[in-house]
Design a protein around this motif. Structure first.
Motif, mmCIF file in Angstrom:
data_model
loop_
_atom_site.group_PDB
_atom_site.id
_atom_site.type_symbol
_atom_site.label_atom_id
_atom_site.label_comp_id
_atom_site.label_asym_id
_atom_site.label_seq_id
_atom_site.Cartn_x
_atom_site.Cartn_y
_atom_site.Cartn_z
ATOM 1 N N ASN A 103 40.011 35.141 36.672
ATOM 2 C CA ASN A 103 39.060 35.936 38.079
ATOM 3 C C ASN A 103 37.859 36.040 37.521
ATOM 4 O OD1 ASN A 103 41.110 35.947 39.458
ATOM 5 N ND2 ASN A 103 41.593 37.948 39.399
ATOM 6 N N SER A 104 37.510 36.242 36.120
ATOM 7 C CA SER A 104 36.246 36.504 35.713
ATOM 8 C C SER A 104 35.393 35.524 35.722
ATOM 9 C CB SER A 104 36.045 36.888 34.236
ATOM 10 O OG SER A 104 34.932 37.324 33.585
ATOM 11 N N GLY A 105 35.880 34.291 35.614
ATOM 12 C CA GLY A 105 35.110 33.006 36.047
ATOM 13 C C GLY A 105 34.828 32.822 37.450
ATOM 14 N N LEU A 106 35.890 33.256 38.190
ATOM 15 C CA LEU A 106 35.757 32.936 39.532
ATOM 16 C C LEU A 106 34.903 33.975 40.198
ATOM 17 C CD1 LEU A 106 39.332 33.365 41.505
ATOM 18 C CD2 LEU A 106 37.809 31.291 41.514
ATOM 19 N N PHE A 134 35.150 39.306 48.222
ATOM 20 C CA PHE A 134 35.067 39.958 46.776
ATOM 21 C C PHE A 134 36.550 40.764 46.760
ATOM 22 C CE2 PHE A 134 30.320 40.776 47.395
ATOM 23 C CZ PHE A 134 30.199 39.537 47.355
ATOM 24 N N ARG A 135 36.998 41.412 47.928
ATOM 25 C CA ARG A 135 38.150 42.053 47.854
ATOM 26 C C ARG A 135 39.401 41.452 47.407
ATOM 27 N NH1 ARG A 135 37.687 44.253 53.597
ATOM 28 N NH2 ARG A 135 36.059 45.636 53.271
ATOM 29 N N ARG A 136 39.537 40.310 47.842
ATOM 30 C CA ARG A 136 40.700 39.412 47.152
ATOM 31 C C ARG A 136 40.419 39.383 45.576
ATOM 32 N NH1 ARG A 136 39.693 33.836 50.146
ATOM 33 N NH2 ARG A 136 38.663 34.763 51.785
ATOM 34 N N TYR A 137 39.385 39.624 44.945
ATOM 35 C CA TYR A 137 39.361 39.543 43.464
ATOM 36 C C TYR A 137 38.970 40.598 42.694
ATOM 37 C CZ TYR A 137 39.826 34.529 45.444
ATOM 38 O OH TYR A 137 40.355 33.758 46.137
ATOM 39 N N GLY A 177 32.959 38.849 34.389
ATOM 40 C CA GLY A 177 32.794 38.302 36.003
ATOM 41 C C GLY A 177 33.318 39.092 37.110
ATOM 42 N N GLU A 178 34.444 40.111 36.557
ATOM 43 C CA GLU A 178 34.891 41.081 37.537
ATOM 44 C C GLU A 178 34.001 42.054 37.935
ATOM 45 O OE1 GLU A 178 39.645 40.688 37.225
ATOM 46 O OE2 GLU A 178 38.749 42.013 35.764
ATOM 47 N N ALA A 179 33.201 42.521 36.866
ATOM 48 C CA ALA A 179 32.025 43.324 37.108
ATOM 49 C C ALA A 179 31.072 42.796 37.973
ATOM 50 C CB ALA A 179 31.609 43.975 35.702
ATOM 51 N N VAL A 180 30.716 41.509 37.797
ATOM 52 C CA VAL A 180 29.845 41.099 38.538
ATOM 53 C C VAL A 180 30.291 41.001 40.178
ATOM 54 C CG1 VAL A 180 28.530 38.657 39.092
ATOM 55 C CG2 VAL A 180 28.802 39.727 36.855
#
Ligand code: NAD
Ligand code: ZN
Length: 362
Positions: free
Chosen positions: A172-175, A289-292, A257-260
């Motif tokens: 998810n961070s990469g996503l 965004f909500r999905r991840y 990536g999640e923080a982004v």
């Protein structure tokens, strides 16, 4: 993909079954010996193939922890190479994610004033984002990425099958970064992103390769005229001003990536409040965004901590705070007049929305 850099030109290619293609990978390159820096988790998971690939070459296995990126720790890597008589004929080969990349890039840029360096990125973030752009970053004390240089690898080879073994958090961070780049592209890029996010298996298939490639192309378009980050490349900090502050304020419990993603959500809400983004657009992007969004309780974060870190942002100029705001796809602008009061007000509202929406429909 060929990338022109003021330091040295380099190439990025996709390859399948990389760890079984040593001859192909190094054919046509003249070198003395190969020295490997390998991520410890990757080494464990791919031990059989790696032992075969590395054979009798020198190999240093490094745990992907931020403390390993610490300035004081670098001496160990220089020592390993120098004690084992690394010469200018030799090549450093790095197998790992962004942490191994940052360590290797900095070492490669400084040892003998620059050595040859090949990178096999193994995380989604490193494959789709950090592997290009020439930045190398080292931590100093508790300050992240304070010391660095611009020094790309000579060659980058991407085998997307490495992503199969990534944890969901790092996937998810990469996503998060993939989503950011496509929100900074154009209608075609946005359509590809939507198609990709609707695909049944995000880690496989041709569209997975397409979205990684497309992300690299978008990134390249932002830095090719501004390699040293003096202008347009700054916009890539969309989601990063608040994102970096959140990473620090959460003691790095929220990964990059999640923080982004959260940072883009925050920047969009601020854009909505300033009348830059319409409510319709805001909802449309928030739904993605909500999905991840990470499973992290934002209400435990003190907004004063966020403001403290925003004040220390490298990009800040003047007395107010800096943030990249967004109007729509490909329409981001840097603002240097964000006030503390504004941040505090929007943060309160953001937390309420985050609680309501975050995991309803996952
Ligand atoms: N230089 C740049 O341009 C740049 C850009 C963005 C981020 N970064 C830096 O990159 C770092 C984050 O990098 P990252 O997100 O790639 O993660 P990472 O390197 O921290 O790796 C994340 C975790 O995944 C493991 N791992 C790596 N590949 C794996 C695989 N194929 N299968 C299973 N596990 C695997 C690692 O051991 C680690 O535990 C940060 O330090 C950040 O500052 C640098
Ligand atoms: Zn980033």
């Amino acid at each position: 993909m060929k990338i022109h850099s003021k330091i040295k030109d380099y190439s990025v290619d996709m390859i399948e079954d990389l760890l079984n293609k040593k001859e192909e990978v190094f054919s046509g390159i003249k070198y003395g010996r190969l020295f490997y820096f390998v991520d410890a988790d990757v080494y464990k998971i791919y031990e059989e193939e790696l032992k075969h690939f590395i054979a009798d070459d020198f190999c240093l296995v490094i745990e992907a922890e931020e403390t390993k990126k610490e300035y004081a720790n670098l001496v160990n890597y220089y020592k390993a190479l120098i004690d084992n008589r690394f010469t200018r004929n030799d090549i450093l080969v790095t197998i790992g994610g962004g942490i191994l990349q940052d360590i290797s890039g900095f070492i490669a840029s400084t040892l003998y004033r620059g050595i040859r360096w090949i990178f096999f990125p193994t995380t989604l973030l490193a494959q789709a984002d950090s592997c290009i752009g020439s930045k190398t970053s080292i931590n100093f004390g508790d300050s992240k990425n304070l010391i660095g240089s611009f020094y790309p690898p000579d060659r980058i080879l991407i085998d997307t099958s490495f992503n199969e073994t990534l944890t969901d958090e790092y996937f998810n961070s990469g996503l998060g970064e993939i989503i950011k780049f496509h929100l900074m592209s154009d209608d075609d890029g946005y359509k590809l992103l939507q198609k990709y996010l609707e695909s049944p298996d995000l880690r496989h298939g041709d569209i997975f390769k397409d979205i990684i490639w497309s992300t690299l192309k978008i990134k390249k378009s932002y830095f090719s005229e501004d390699e040293f980050d003096a202008g347009r490349r700054n916009l890539l900090n969309y989601g990063h001003c608040f994102g970096h502050a959140l990473e620090s304020a959460s003691n790095f419990e929220v990964c990059h990536g999640e923080a982004v993603l959260v940072g883009m959500g925050f920047a969009n809400l601020l854009s909505l409040k300033r009348g830059i983004m319409t409510a319709e657009k805001y909802e449309e992007f928030e739904e993605i965004f909500r999905r991840y969004y990470p499973e992290f309780d934002l209400s435990g974060i003190d907004v004063q901590d966020i403001i403290y870190y925003l004040k220390r942002d490298k990009k800040r100029v003047g007395k107010d705070l800096t943030m990249i705001l967004s109007e729509d796809i490909g329409k981001q602008t840097k603002f240097d007049d964000i006030t503390e009061k504004e941040i505090a007000k929007v943060f309160g509202e953001f937390i309420q929305n985050f609680k309501k929406g975050a995991h309803d429909d996952v």
